[in-house]
Structure formats: structure tokens, C-alpha cells
Design a protein around this motif. Sequence first.
Motif, PDB file in Angstrom:
ATOM      1  N   TRP A  19       8.474 -12.582   4.554  1.00  0.00           N
ATOM      2  CA  TRP A  19       8.362 -11.549   3.966  1.00  0.00           C
ATOM      3  C   TRP A  19       7.906 -10.425   4.835  1.00  0.00           C
ATOM      4  CZ3 TRP A  19       5.655  -7.018   2.504  1.00  0.00           C
ATOM      5  CH2 TRP A  19       6.365  -6.511   1.462  1.00  0.00           C
ATOM      6  N   LEU A  20       6.835 -10.207   5.577  1.00  0.00           N
ATOM      7  CA  LEU A  20       6.509  -9.160   6.300  1.00  0.00           C
ATOM      8  C   LEU A  20       7.481  -8.736   7.384  1.00  0.00           C
ATOM      9  CD1 LEU A  20       2.594  -9.854   6.817  1.00  0.00           C
ATOM     10  CD2 LEU A  20       3.775  -7.800   5.882  1.00  0.00           C
ATOM     11  N   ALA A  21       8.345 -10.011   7.881  1.00  0.00           N
ATOM     12  CA  ALA A  21       9.418  -9.706   8.647  1.00  0.00           C
ATOM     13  C   ALA A  21      10.489  -8.752   8.152  1.00  0.00           C
ATOM     14  CB  ALA A  21       9.980 -11.092   9.426  1.00  0.00           C
ATOM     15  N   HIS A  22      10.568  -8.519   7.086  1.00  0.00           N
ATOM     16  CA  HIS A  22      11.772  -7.774   6.465  1.00  0.00           C
ATOM     17  C   HIS A  22      10.956  -6.748   5.367  1.00  0.00           C
ATOM     18  CE1 HIS A  22      14.430 -10.778   7.622  1.00  0.00           C
ATOM     19  NE2 HIS A  22      13.781 -11.849   7.098  1.00  0.00           N
ATOM     20  N   ALA A  23       9.838  -6.430   5.480  1.00  0.00           N
ATOM     21  CA  ALA A  23       8.983  -5.330   4.874  1.00  0.00           C
ATOM     22  C   ALA A  23       9.523  -4.156   5.159  1.00  0.00           C
ATOM     23  CB  ALA A  23       7.450  -5.522   5.056  1.00  0.00           C
ATOM     24  N   ALA A  24       9.784  -3.230   4.109  1.00  0.00           N
ATOM     25  CA  ALA A  24      10.114  -1.761   4.247  1.00  0.00           C
ATOM     26  C   ALA A  24       9.021  -0.999   4.597  1.00  0.00           C
ATOM     27  CB  ALA A  24      10.908  -1.223   3.239  1.00  0.00           C
ATOM     28  N   ARG A  25       9.111  -0.248   5.453  1.00  0.00           N
ATOM     29  CA  ARG A  25       7.940   0.803   5.708  1.00  0.00           C
ATOM     30  C   ARG A  25       6.607   0.109   6.416  1.00  0.00           C
ATOM     31  NH1 ARG A  25       9.370   6.002   3.878  1.00  0.00           N
ATOM     32  NH2 ARG A  25      11.824   5.824   3.618  1.00  0.00           N
ATOM     33  N   LEU A  26       6.822  -0.894   6.917  1.00  0.00           N
ATOM     34  CA  LEU A  26       5.512  -1.691   7.537  1.00  0.00           C
ATOM     35  C   LEU A  26       5.113  -0.676   8.591  1.00  0.00           C
ATOM     36  CD1 LEU A  26       3.587  -3.995   7.431  1.00  0.00           C
ATOM     37  CD2 LEU A  26       5.234  -5.051   9.277  1.00  0.00           C
ATOM     38  N   GLY A  27       3.773  -0.092   8.902  1.00  0.00           N
ATOM     39  CA  GLY A  27       3.424   0.737   9.875  1.00  0.00           C
ATOM     40  C   GLY A  27       3.703   2.282   9.424  1.00  0.00           C
ATOM     41  N   ASP A  28       4.182   2.628   8.153  1.00  0.00           N
ATOM     42  CA  ASP A  28       4.364   3.945   8.100  1.00  0.00           C
ATOM     43  C   ASP A  28       3.424   4.382   6.795  1.00  0.00           C
ATOM     44  OD1 ASP A  28       6.609   3.990   9.579  1.00  0.00           O
ATOM     45  OD2 ASP A  28       8.076   4.006   8.068  1.00  0.00           O
ATOM     46  N   THR A  29       3.155   5.514   6.459  1.00  0.00           N
ATOM     47  CA  THR A  29       2.234   6.062   5.348  1.00  0.00           C
ATOM     48  C   THR A  29       2.990   5.766   4.162  1.00  0.00           C
ATOM     49  OG1 THR A  29       1.135   7.536   6.987  1.00  0.00           O
ATOM     50  CG2 THR A  29       0.953   8.015   4.637  1.00  0.00           C
ATOM     51  N   VAL A  30       2.328   5.416   3.144  1.00  0.00           N
ATOM     52  CA  VAL A  30       2.748   5.355   1.773  1.00  0.00           C
ATOM     53  C   VAL A  30       1.699   5.476   0.678  1.00  0.00           C
ATOM     54  CG1 VAL A  30       4.479   3.348   2.325  1.00  0.00           C
ATOM     55  CG2 VAL A  30       2.170   2.740   1.718  1.00  0.00           C
ATOM     56  N   THR A  31       2.097   5.912  -0.427  1.00  0.00           N
ATOM     57  CA  THR A  31       1.131   5.941  -1.500  1.00  0.00           C
ATOM     58  C   THR A  31       1.410   5.012  -2.600  1.00  0.00           C
ATOM     59  OG1 THR A  31       1.260   8.445  -1.147  1.00  0.00           O
ATOM     60  CG2 THR A  31       0.404   7.614  -3.419  1.00  0.00           C
ATOM     61  N   ALA A  32       0.187   4.409  -2.878  1.00  0.00           N
ATOM     62  CA  ALA A  32       0.181   3.439  -3.816  1.00  0.00           C
ATOM     63  C   ALA A  32      -0.484   4.167  -4.956  1.00  0.00           C
ATOM     64  CB  ALA A  32      -0.865   2.098  -3.496  1.00  0.00           C
ATOM     65  N   ARG A  33       0.274   3.703  -6.270  1.00  0.00           N
ATOM     66  CA  ARG A  33      -0.103   4.685  -7.433  1.00  0.00           C
ATOM     67  C   ARG A  33      -0.111   3.691  -8.652  1.00  0.00           C
ATOM     68  NH1 ARG A  33       3.969   9.364  -8.324  1.00  0.00           N
ATOM     69  NH2 ARG A  33       2.982   9.919  -6.456  1.00  0.00           N
ATOM     70  N   THR A  34      -1.303   3.756  -9.247  1.00  0.00           N
ATOM     71  CA  THR A  34      -1.774   3.129 -10.222  1.00  0.00           C
ATOM     72  C   THR A  34      -1.963   4.024 -11.666  1.00  0.00           C
ATOM     73  OG1 THR A  34      -3.931   3.123 -10.312  1.00  0.00           O
ATOM     74  CG2 THR A  34      -2.984   1.269  -9.273  1.00  0.00           C
ATOM     75  N   ALA A  35      -2.005   3.637 -13.019  1.00  0.00           N
ATOM     76  CA  ALA A  35      -2.062   4.552 -14.038  1.00  0.00           C
ATOM     77  C   ALA A  35      -3.352   5.080 -14.040  1.00  0.00           C
ATOM     78  CB  ALA A  35      -2.335   3.634 -15.150  1.00  0.00           C
ATOM     79  N   ARG A  36      -4.519   4.894 -12.936  1.00  0.00           N
ATOM     80  CA  ARG A  36      -5.747   5.353 -12.939  1.00  0.00           C
ATOM     81  C   ARG A  36      -6.048   6.375 -11.708  1.00  0.00           C
ATOM     82  NH1 ARG A  36      -7.083   0.430 -14.105  1.00  0.00           N
ATOM     83  NH2 ARG A  36      -7.936   0.096 -12.179  1.00  0.00           N
ATOM     84  N   ASP A  37      -5.179   5.942 -10.521  1.00  0.00           N
ATOM     85  CA  ASP A  37      -5.548   6.771  -9.271  1.00  0.00           C
ATOM     86  C   ASP A  37      -4.372   6.458  -8.276  1.00  0.00           C
ATOM     87  OD1 ASP A  37      -6.085   4.218  -8.327  1.00  0.00           O
ATOM     88  OD2 ASP A  37      -8.259   4.377  -8.426  1.00  0.00           O
ATOM     89  N   GLU A  38      -4.564   6.968  -7.170  1.00  0.00           N
ATOM     90  CA  GLU A  38      -3.747   6.640  -5.932  1.00  0.00           C
ATOM     91  C   GLU A  38      -4.131   6.732  -4.689  1.00  0.00           C
ATOM     92  OE1 GLU A  38      -1.539  10.708  -4.911  1.00  0.00           O
ATOM     93  OE2 GLU A  38      -0.614   9.960  -6.557  1.00  0.00           O
ATOM     94  N   THR A  39      -3.744   5.802  -3.766  1.00  0.00           N
ATOM     95  CA  THR A  39      -4.335   5.613  -2.624  1.00  0.00           C
ATOM     96  C   THR A  39      -3.183   5.794  -1.503  1.00  0.00           C
ATOM     97  OG1 THR A  39      -5.982   3.923  -3.309  1.00  0.00           O
ATOM     98  CG2 THR A  39      -5.701   4.274  -1.102  1.00  0.00           C
ATOM     99  N   THR A  40      -3.301   6.671  -0.587  1.00  0.00           N
ATOM    100  CA  THR A  40      -2.570   6.941   0.448  1.00  0.00           C
ATOM    101  C   THR A  40      -3.078   6.452   1.928  1.00  0.00           C
ATOM    102  OG1 THR A  40      -1.564   8.840  -0.575  1.00  0.00           O
ATOM    103  CG2 THR A  40      -1.322   8.877   1.794  1.00  0.00           C
ATOM    104  N   GLY A  41      -2.077   5.683   2.741  1.00  0.00           N
ATOM    105  CA  GLY A  41      -2.802   4.958   4.030  1.00  0.00           C
ATOM    106  C   GLY A  41      -1.552   4.327   4.603  1.00  0.00           C
TER     107      GLY A  41
END
Length: 252
Positions: free
Chosen positions: A201-223
Amino acid sequence: MSADTGWPAGTARQVLITTDSTMAEAARQAARLPGPTWICALEQTAARGRRGRAWAMPPGNFAASLVLRPDGPPGQAALRSFVAALALRDACVAATGRPGAFTLKWPNDVLLNGGKLAGILLESMGQGGRVDHLIIGIGVNLAAAPDPATLEPGAVPPVSLAGETGVTVTPEAFLDLLAPAYDARERQFTTLGFAPIRTAWLAHAARLGDTVTARTARDETTGIFRDVDMEGHLVLETPKGPTRIAAADIFF
């Protein structure tokens, strides 16, 4: 078009003209199904995606749910979202011959040329900490992409297989590719565990090594997207250190 490996032994197949949703139909039938069963529908009148969102299904697109009786705890059953994502990518590559065009977006989308081609939804049925049935729902924009206006702001724009590659595949023919692809990945998972699935799965992962934002109903985390751990959690590198996220929507 048909799968080179043929339909997997011991797996049943239903193709319905119309239903409310293949997930709902699978849930209705699950208790009486003797073994693994694919339920495909050419039309859905009340399809849904993750978090209860509506799932648009233009004519000619693919919708199917696989009913399984998995062994192991709920956490292990949930890892089959990665199994399904790899199988779905395998089927797309088999249909088009374009391995470089398809990537995987955590936790359960398949991208084509960077646009959202397909989504996966898992639902389990059971009690007492046991999974009696697992339903894996898969939707693929084979013929047409839904209207981008129906998506939330920042979501990956939808694309279709036909629109991006010029390849036309019927839902029934795509199921002939997907079922053996899933069977092969499921055997790998049950025999060797999650480690090789995670690596693939990691061999085909989109944006591995890039900055992304993970968003839930309560908060979000960027890293920075660094990894997926052995529990299937997203691992982001943040100013506070590595952060593991069990469930969220990812925005690029």
C-alpha cells in the motif's frame, strides 16, 4: 473483458438491476449467505459513502459490496480497507494497463491521475467484540464522474476511468477483474498478515512525504505524511512529534 485468473472458487456472485444500496442489501442478506458473496448493482437509489454521505452513481458506474465472515478481532477486520484498496488498484491496472496512473489515498480511496476514481466503505456486524460479518462496499466512477459541486470544499476532484483513459468497462466486466484481485490479496493477508499489505500500500500511497491535513468532526492536524503503522493509522510528522491518526478525512 474478463479476469485472467477467473472467478474465485467458493465466492458467490449476484448482479442486481437496481437496489437502494449494495451495502444495505448485503446487510439484509449477510446472516443467510453461506460464504463470501459479491453483490453488484447496476443502479443504486440510496447509495452512501463514508460518514453517511450520499454517493452519486451516474449510469454505467460500478457499485458492489463483498460480504465476508472474517476471523480475528475487529481491528484486524478493519485492515481489510487496505486489502480492498490494493485489489481495487490491481483491477484498475488490469483494465487499463496503466500502473503509473493509480495511487492510493488514506484511508480508502483510489486516485487516477490525482483525481478521485473510487471509494471504499467498511461496515461490520457482530456482538461481544466479535465480527460476524464484514461488508466491504466499493464504488468506482467507470463511466462518469459526479458533479464536483456536490463535494465538500477542498475534496479531491472526481474523475472517471473512461474520461481519463478512454477505456470503457461494464460493471459486470469490472467485477470479473475485481473479485479475483481481491481474492488474491485476501489470501496474502490471511496467510502473511498485514505487513506485506502495508508495504504494498505504501508503495502506491498518494502524497507520501508531502504535507497533508487530517480533519475530523472535532479538529484537524497538519503534518508531513510519513507512514501508516501496523494498526493502519496515519502517521504525520508534526511540530509536536509523530502523530498517529486512527480515522479522518485527508486534504492535500
